[in-house]
Design a protein around this motif. Structure first.
Motif, PDB file in Angstrom:
ATOM      1  N   THR A  86     -50.117 -27.493  -7.819  1.00  0.00           N
ATOM      2  CA  THR A  86     -49.130 -26.433  -7.719  1.00  0.00           C
ATOM      3  C   THR A  86     -47.984 -26.899  -6.833  1.00  0.00           C
ATOM      4  N   GLY A  87     -46.825 -26.258  -7.007  1.00  0.00           N
ATOM      5  CA  GLY A  87     -45.668 -26.616  -6.201  1.00  0.00           C
ATOM      6  C   GLY A  87     -45.948 -26.422  -4.725  1.00  0.00           C
ATOM      7  N   SER A  88     -45.436 -27.339  -3.907  1.00  0.00           N
ATOM      8  CA  SER A  88     -45.611 -27.262  -2.458  1.00  0.00           C
ATOM      9  C   SER A  88     -44.275 -27.590  -1.800  1.00  0.00           C
ATOM     10  N   GLU A  89     -44.178 -27.289  -0.516  1.00  0.00           N
ATOM     11  CA  GLU A  89     -42.953 -27.601   0.226  1.00  0.00           C
ATOM     12  C   GLU A  89     -42.624 -29.095   0.089  1.00  0.00           C
ATOM     13  N   GLU A  90     -43.655 -29.929   0.120  1.00  0.00           N
ATOM     14  CA  GLU A  90     -43.446 -31.375   0.039  1.00  0.00           C
ATOM     15  C   GLU A  90     -42.979 -31.803  -1.349  1.00  0.00           C
ATOM     16  N   THR A  91     -43.673 -31.354  -2.407  1.00  0.00           N
ATOM     17  CA  THR A  91     -43.306 -31.796  -3.756  1.00  0.00           C
ATOM     18  C   THR A  91     -42.011 -31.165  -4.245  1.00  0.00           C
ATOM     19  N   CYS A  92     -41.623 -30.028  -3.669  1.00  0.00           N
ATOM     20  CA  CYS A  92     -40.417 -29.335  -4.111  1.00  0.00           C
ATOM     21  C   CYS A  92     -39.195 -29.646  -3.251  1.00  0.00           C
ATOM     22  N   ALA A  93     -39.354 -30.488  -2.231  1.00  0.00           N
ATOM     23  CA  ALA A  93     -38.241 -30.828  -1.350  1.00  0.00           C
ATOM     24  C   ALA A  93     -37.134 -31.540  -2.128  1.00  0.00           C
ATOM     25  N   ASP A  94     -35.899 -31.289  -1.746  1.00  0.00           N
ATOM     26  CA  ASP A  94     -34.740 -31.880  -2.429  1.00  0.00           C
ATOM     27  C   ASP A  94     -34.796 -33.404  -2.472  1.00  0.00           C
ATOM     28  N   ASP A  95     -35.403 -34.032  -1.448  1.00  0.00           N
ATOM     29  CA  ASP A  95     -35.415 -35.489  -1.384  1.00  0.00           C
ATOM     30  C   ASP A  95     -36.661 -36.118  -2.021  1.00  0.00           C
ATOM     31  N   SER A  96     -37.558 -35.308  -2.570  1.00  0.00           N
ATOM     32  CA  SER A  96     -38.736 -35.864  -3.239  1.00  0.00           C
ATOM     33  C   SER A  96     -38.405 -36.174  -4.694  1.00  0.00           C
TER      34      SER A  96
END
Length: 189
Positions: A86-96
């Motif tokens: 599921t989406g997470s702060e880490e995977t959804c970050a602009d720089d990921s």
């Protein structure tokens, strides 16, 4: 994660298409969502969006797309499989890497989903058959944005598509006891 949604973004721009099945049964929804009574209406923009029903999740995701809230849309996305993701702060970050792919896809969806009125807080409602177990699919005519169906909006924002040439389906699946948008299929032809 959300490979189906990324592939659908390509289909939206006319480069390819995917099969999009739709549900036939209709169920009118109210303005409050609960697991016992499937319904949805959304305009929230926080990462604490209602994931208690597939309708609420799809409404929150469409709202985030229309408002250009890429991170919020990403947080509402997931992928089935062992194990589900599921989406997470880490995977959804602009720089990921994931965040960059999602940003590009959501931009294409936003252009197609947004009413010409450009309402700051769109009213999104989802109606349709209740979930079949841990999965539900809604066609573009079961999703309304400011009173217009998603199908009508996509057609009005397209170049050359006419009614009957487009089928869109958004799927929501229950992952880790919450609902996420797990697929979007387009059938153009």
């Amino acid at each position: 994660m959300a490979a189906g949604l990324l592939a659908a973004a390509v289909g939206l721009t006319g480069c390819s298409s995917e099969d999009g099945s739709t549900t036939d049964a209709k169920a009118t929804t109210s303005n409050s969502a609960s697991p016992q009574a499937p319904s949805a209406s959304a305009s929230a923009s926080s990462s604490t969006a209602d994931r208690s029903s597939p309708e609420a999740t799809v409404a929150a995701w469409v709202t985030a797309v229309v408002k250009g809230e890429v991170e919020q849309a990403c947080l509402l996305m997931g992928e089935e499989g062992p194990p589900p993701t599921t989406g997470s702060e880490e995977t959804c970050a602009d720089d990921s890497a994931q965040g960059k792919r999602i940003r590009k896809s959501i931009g294409a969806f936003q252009e197609s989903f947004t009413p010409s009125s450009g309402a700051e807080n769109p009213s999104v409602e989802v109606t349709g058959a209740p979930a079949d177990g841990d999965r539900a699919r809604y066609s573009a005519d079961e999703i309304t944005i400011d009173g217009r169906t998603l199908e009508d909006l996509i057609l009005s924002n397209s170049t050359g598509l006419e009614k009957g040439q487009l089928e869109v389906g958004i799927e929501s699946s229950k992952l880790d006891d919450e609902w996420y948008v797990t697929d979007m299929a387009f059938d153009i032809g």
